[in-house]
Design a protein around this motif. Structure first.
Motif, PDB file in Angstrom:
ATOM      1  N   ASN A  66       0.814  -1.216   0.000  1.00 36.94           N
ATOM      2  CA  ASN A  66       0.000   0.000   0.000  1.00 36.94           C
ATOM      3  C   ASN A  66       0.849   1.268   0.000  1.00 36.94           C
ATOM      4  N   GLY A  75      -9.805  -3.631  -2.997  1.00 37.81           N
ATOM      5  CA  GLY A  75     -10.069  -4.280  -1.721  1.00 37.81           C
ATOM      6  C   GLY A  75      -8.842  -4.848  -1.036  1.00 37.81           C
ATOM      7  N   LEU A  76      -7.655  -4.768  -1.698  1.00 33.68           N
ATOM      8  CA  LEU A  76      -6.458  -5.347  -1.103  1.00 33.68           C
ATOM      9  C   LEU A  76      -6.050  -4.609   0.172  1.00 33.68           C
ATOM     10  N   SER A  77      -6.308  -3.306   0.230  1.00 30.88           N
ATOM     11  CA  SER A  77      -5.970  -2.543   1.435  1.00 30.88           C
ATOM     12  C   SER A  77      -6.673  -3.115   2.660  1.00 30.88           C
ATOM     13  N   ALA A  78      -7.949  -3.450   2.508  1.00 32.86           N
ATOM     14  CA  ALA A  78      -8.696  -4.024   3.626  1.00 32.86           C
ATOM     15  C   ALA A  78      -8.169  -5.404   3.984  1.00 32.86           C
ATOM     16  N   VAL A  79      -7.815  -6.201   2.963  1.00 33.08           N
ATOM     17  CA  VAL A  79      -7.294  -7.554   3.213  1.00 33.08           C
ATOM     18  C   VAL A  79      -5.974  -7.488   3.973  1.00 33.08           C
ATOM     19  N   LEU A  80      -5.076  -6.594   3.548  1.00 31.16           N
ATOM     20  CA  LEU A  80      -3.793  -6.448   4.219  1.00 31.16           C
ATOM     21  C   LEU A  80      -3.930  -5.721   5.544  1.00 31.16           C
ATOM     22  N   ALA A  82      -6.215  -6.224   7.852  1.00 29.02           N
ATOM     23  CA  ALA A  82      -6.642  -7.120   8.933  1.00 29.02           C
ATOM     24  C   ALA A  82      -5.458  -7.681   9.720  1.00 29.02           C
ATOM     25  N   TRP A 104      -5.088 -18.623   9.535  1.00 29.81           N
ATOM     26  CA  TRP A 104      -4.334 -17.574   8.855  1.00 29.81           C
ATOM     27  C   TRP A 104      -2.902 -18.020   8.603  1.00 29.81           C
ATOM     28  N   ARG A 107      -2.313 -20.434   5.738  1.00 30.30           N
ATOM     29  CA  ARG A 107      -2.668 -20.010   4.385  1.00 30.30           C
ATOM     30  C   ARG A 107      -1.405 -19.685   3.597  1.00 30.30           C
ATOM     31  N   SER A 160      -7.654   0.526   6.240  1.00 33.63           N
ATOM     32  CA  SER A 160      -8.722  -0.420   5.927  1.00 33.63           C
ATOM     33  C   SER A 160      -9.990   0.257   5.413  1.00 33.63           C
TER      34      SER A 160
END
Length: 219
Positions: A66, A75-80, A82, A104, A107, A160
């Motif tokens: 980011n 949506g990657l900002s929200a995924v990263l 978390a 997590w 994964r 996020s």
């Protein structure tokens, strides 16, 4: 993930285990990007490889995509964000080592995908490293960890938010805090605090503008 699979050792403490100086952050990130593109990397692999600097390095890895002005998936900002929130909360409460839920940690991600996100940041990291050195150690000590956790947590929450153009400044506030913790450079911690203030004002401005635009559209 093994050393053979990475193409270079990933140990975050030193390059060969013989007591040499800790490896540079850019070298560790480059090692993450090197090797077979089809290798798969898990969060558990990363935390184990990062050693005693796991908190700072893990936070840096999640913030870097980011922090570089390049197109990323929606949506990657929200995924990263978390895992950043989780890591920051653990720092805030004084944990000594990062913890992830088993689902997590297990994964995995293709190395090619990881490299695509992290490789653009390498030139920036190398430039920063020219000026980084241990100083103002009290700002990066274990006692200061809750302060760093609070900085990262606040900016991870800003990161996020689904606000266009709102992720860059919070990401850099996090990157500076993480880099300061890794390299024991208190000036970067101070810079991260200043960046947090600027990031907060910028996100607030974008929210205000967005609300005005929405009001005009639906008025």
């Amino acid at each position: 993930m093994t050393q053979a699979a990475t193409g270079a050792p990933l140990n975050g403490e030193n390059g060969n285990g013989n007591g040499e100086a800790p490896r540079k952050v850019s070298e560790i990130v480059a090692a993450l990007c090197a090797g077979d593109p089809e290798d798969r990397i898990t969060l558990h692999d990363l935390i184990h490889a990062f050693g005693l600097r796991a908190f700072g390095l893990a936070i840096l890895v999640f913030a870097l995509p980011n922090g570089i002005p390049a197109p990323i998936a929606p949506g990657l900002s929200a995924v990263l964000g978390a895992p950043l929130v989780l890591l920051a909360a653990q720092m805030l409460f004084g944990l000594d080592h990062p913890w992830f839920p088993e689902s997590w940690g297990a994964r995995s991600f293709r190395r090619a995908e990881v490299a695509k996100l992290l490789r653009p940041a390498l030139p920036v990291l190398e430039r920063i490293e020219r000026y980084v050195k241990p100083r103002y150690a009290h700002l990066t000590s274990r006692r200061a960890r809750p302060l760093l956790g609070a900085v990262v947590l606040w900016n991870a929450l800003l990161l996020s938010l689904p606000i266009p153009f709102g992720n860059l400044l919070p990401a850099w506030a996090i990157i500076l805090a993480a880099f300061g913790q890794i390299e024991r450079d208190g000036t970067l911690v101070i810079a991260s605090l200043a960046a947090s203030v600027v990031a907060t004002g910028w996100v607030w401005f974008l929210l205000d503008v967005g609300l005005v635009v929405l009001e005009k559209i639906f008025a």
